[in-house]
Design an enzyme around this catalytic site. Structure first.
Site, mmCIF file in Angstrom:
data_model
loop_
_atom_site.group_PDB
_atom_site.id
_atom_site.type_symbol
_atom_site.label_atom_id
_atom_site.label_comp_id
_atom_site.label_asym_id
_atom_site.label_seq_id
_atom_site.Cartn_x
_atom_site.Cartn_y
_atom_site.Cartn_z
ATOM 1 N N LYS A 185 0.815 -1.208 0.000
ATOM 2 C CA LYS A 185 0.000 0.000 0.000
ATOM 3 C C LYS A 185 0.859 1.273 0.000
ATOM 4 C CE LYS A 185 -4.058 -2.183 0.745
ATOM 5 N NZ LYS A 185 -3.711 -3.586 0.997
HETATM 6 C C1 LIG Z 1 -4.401 -4.743 0.610
HETATM 7 C C2 LIG Z 1 -3.658 -6.025 0.652
HETATM 8 C C3 LIG Z 1 -3.952 -7.072 -0.231
HETATM 9 C C4 LIG Z 1 -5.088 -7.004 -1.212
HETATM 10 O O1 LIG Z 1 -4.881 -6.014 -2.207
HETATM 11 P P1 LIG Z 1 -6.128 -5.457 -3.035
HETATM 12 O O2 LIG Z 1 -5.574 -4.374 -3.888
HETATM 13 O O3 LIG Z 1 -7.111 -4.971 -2.026
HETATM 14 O O4 LIG Z 1 -6.673 -6.597 -3.826
HETATM 15 C C5 LIG Z 1 -3.155 -8.203 -0.193
HETATM 16 N N1 LIG Z 1 -2.153 -8.324 0.705
HETATM 17 C C6 LIG Z 1 -1.854 -7.333 1.566
HETATM 18 C C7 LIG Z 1 -0.739 -7.539 2.527
HETATM 19 C C8 LIG Z 1 -2.583 -6.152 1.572
HETATM 20 O O5 LIG Z 1 -2.276 -5.178 2.433
#
Ligand SMILES: *Cc1c(COP(=O)(O)O)cnc(C)c1O
Length: 465
Positions: free
Chosen positions: A112
Site C-alpha cells: 500500500k
Molecule cells: C491490501 C492487501 C492485499 C489485497 O490487495 P487489493 O488491492 O485490495 O486486492 C493483499 N495483501 C496485503 C498484505 C494487503 O495489504
C-alpha cells in the site's frame, strides 16, 4: 485525460478532480476515458531505468495537465525516498520460472505504501494550488490505514480518520495506526468487520450534505490515483524478465481488486501479460465468481491473511466495467442487485471477457501455513501469509503453463504478521531496525460503534476547521 464513472451518471473530471473526489457521486468509481498505450520500443527503453523514472513515464499520460513534469517528478522522488531498498520493488527467484516481487520495503511494510506515499505528495501539491483543505476518511483491513496515516500525518491541508475493524487487525498493523503523534490523524476502532467499515465509508460519501460540509476525500483503492501508482511495478518487473520480447504472468494476492486491476491496466497499456491470476484466501468470492459466474456473499471468515478478508471487492466493479464493454448502465444495475440481494450473476459475454484475462485460485488456512514453511525450506525466504496465498495459487498456475515466467506479488513483510509466520516456521520475523520501537510507543485510538450518525458527529468535532 478525462475520467468517467463506472456507472455512467457522474460528472466527467480531470485527474486532479478525480483524485480529490474519490467515490463518484453516482456511487461508481472513476476510470480513465481511454487507456494510454506504450509501443514495444517505449517498453524496451524502460530497461535499466530507475524505479522513479519508470514511474514518471507510466504515470504522466494519466495525470495530464494536473501536474507539471517537475511537480510529478518531485512527488515521485519524495514518495520513494523513505523506502528501505534502492530498487524499491526488487525481484527474487523462488523456483524455476517463479519470481517474487517484494513490495514491502516501504515505511509501513506493505505494498500500500507504493501508492499512498505518492498520493500523499500529490494531494499536498493539488490542495495547496487550489487553496483547499479536505477530510480524508478511509476504511482499512489493516494495511491501507497504516499506509495512509504514514503518508498524510502532519500535512497542513488534511485531516485523516481511519476506520478499522476492532480486534481484527494484527498488532503491528494496529500500532502503526495508533502510535503516530500528529494531531491531524485519528485511528477509529469500529465494531464489525472490514466490509462494515467500507459500507459506513460509502454511506458517508453518499451523504452529500456531510460530504460537502467536511470536504470529504477518499484514499481507499476506489481512488484511481492509488491504482495508477500500482501499475508501475508491473512494468518494472515485466521488463526485468524480458518484456516486451517475452510474456510474463502475474499472481496477485487479492482482496479489494485494486492491485490486480493495476496489472490489467498494464496489460491494456502494452505490457505483454499472459495471465493475471487472482489469489484468494478462504474468503473466495472472487475465485467462485470467475469459475462459476456468480458473485454471492457467504459472510467473511477471519483468516491469517486479514488484509484479504473481504467480500465486497470494490475494484472488481472496474473489471466488470471493462468486461461489460464499458456499459455504465449495466454496471449500475448489477450493483443495485448486489445491494438488494447480496449477489449478482455475471452475463455469459462478460464472464467470457473476464476469463480471457484472469485465472483464479484459492488457498485455505492450513495450506497457507504449509506454503510459508515450504518456502523457507526451499528458498530461505520468510514470506507473509498473503504472499503465501499468492505463492500457493501461482504454483498451480505454473503447472498449467510452465513456459511463461510467473511473478507472484509479495504484498507485505513477514514481520507484519509474526504470529502466523512463527506458527508455520518456528521463526519469529523481526521488524526492520528503523521501526524497532513500535511496541513501546504509546497508542491513541477511539472505539466507535457501527453507526453512521455517531461517526459523522465525531468527525465533525475532531477535524480542524
Ligand atoms: C491490501 C492487501 C492485499 C489485497 O490487495 P487489493 O488491492 O485490495 O486486492 C493483499 N495483501 C496485503 C498484505 C494487503 O495489504
Amino acid at each position: 485525460m478525462r475520467y468517467v464513472s463506472t456507472r455512467g451518471m457522474a460528472p466527467v473530471l480531470s485527474f486532479g478532480e478525480a483524485m480529490l473526489t474519490g467515490l463518484a457521486r453516482d456511487g461508481g468509481l472513476y476510470v480513465p476515458e481511454t487507456v494510454p498505450t506504450f509501443t514495444a520500443e517505449e517498453i524496451a527503453a524502460l530497461a535499466g531505468l530507475s524505479y522513479e523514472e519508470v514511474a514518471f513515464r507510466v504515470m504522466k499520460p494519466f495525470t495530464g495537465e494536473t501536474f507539471t513534469d517537475d511537480e510529478l517528478k518531485g512527488a515521485i522522488a519524495r514518495a520513494y525516498a523513505g523506502f528501505g531498498h534502492v530498487a524499491r520493488a526488487p525481484l527474487v527467484q523462488l523456483a524455476p520460472n517463479h519470481f517474487l516481487l517484494e513490495l514491502f520495503h516501504g515505511p509501513t511494510l506493505a505494498f500500500k505504501d507504493f501508492a499512498m506515499q505518492v498520493i500523499g505528495q500529490l494531494f499536498q501539491i493539488e490542495l495547496a494550488k487550489q487553496g483547499k483543505r479536505v477530510t480524508i476518511v478511509g476504511a482499512t483491513s489493516g494495511d491501507t490505514g497504516s499506509a495512509a496515516i504514514e503518508a498524510f500525518r502532519g500535512l497542513d491541508n488534511v485531516d485523516v480518520f481511519i476506520l478499522f475493524p476492532h480486534g481484527r487487525v494484527s498488532e503491528v498493523q494496529r500500532r502503526q495506526m495508533t502510535t503516530p503523534v500528529e494531531g491531524n490523524v485519528h485511528a477509529l476502532a469500529m465494531d464489525g468487520d472490514f466490509d462494515d467499515c467500507q459500507a459506513r465509508l460509502k454511506d458517508m460519501f453518499n451523504d452529500f450534505a456531510f460530504r460537502d460540509d467536511v470536504g470529504l476525500a477518499g484514499v481507499n483503492s476506489i481512488n484511481f490515483a492509488r491504482v495508477l501508482a500500482q501499475i508501475v511495478y508491473f512494468f518494472t518487473s515485466a521488463v526485468a524478465l524480458g518484456a516486451p520480447a517475452r510474456k510474463v504472468s502475474f499472481t496477485v494476492p487479492t482482496g479489494n481488486f485494486g492491485d490486480i486491476f493495476a496489472g490489467f491496466l498494464a496489460k491494456e497499456m502494452g505490457v505483454p501479460v499472459e495471465r493475471l491470476v487472482i489469489a484468494t484466501n478462504q474468503n473466495d468470492i472472487l475465485d467462485r465468481c470467475i469459475r462459476g459466474g456468480d458473485y454471492t456473499k457467504h459472510g467473511v471468515k477471519p483468516s491469517i491473511s486479514p488484509s484479504m478478508d473481504i467480500e465486497v471487492s470494490s475494484n472488481f466493479e472496474r473489471a466488470l466495467y471493462w468486461a461489460y464493454g464499458r456499459d455504465g448502465a449495466a454496471i449500475a444495475a448489477l450493483m443495485d442487485e448486489l445491494k438488494a440481494k447480496g449477489s449478482f450473476t455475471v452475463s455469459p459475454n462478460a464472464i467470457g471477457a473476464l476469463r480471457a484475462v484472469y485465472d483464479s485460485g484459492c488457498v485455505g488456512e492450513a495450506r497457507t501455513l504449509e506454503v510459508i514453511g515450504e518456502t523457507l525450506k526451499t528458498t530461505g525466504e520468510l514470506v507473509c501469509p498473503h504472499s503465501a496465498v499468492g505463492i500457493g495459487v501461482a504454483q498451480a498456475a505454473l503447472e498449467r503453463d510452465p513456459a511463461t515466467p510467473m511473478v507472484t506479488l509479495a504484498t507485505a513483510h513477514p514481520a507484519k504478521f509474526p504470529d502466523a509466520v512463527e506458527e508455520a516456521t518456528g521463526v519469529r520475523p523481526g521488524l526492520p531496525p528503523r521501526m524497532a520501537d513500535l511496541f513501546t510507543r504509546p497508542e491513541r485510538v477511539t472505539r466507535v460503534a457501527n453507526d453512521l450518525a455517531a461517526l459523522e458527529t465525531l468527525i465533525r468535532k475532531e477535524r480542524r476547521a
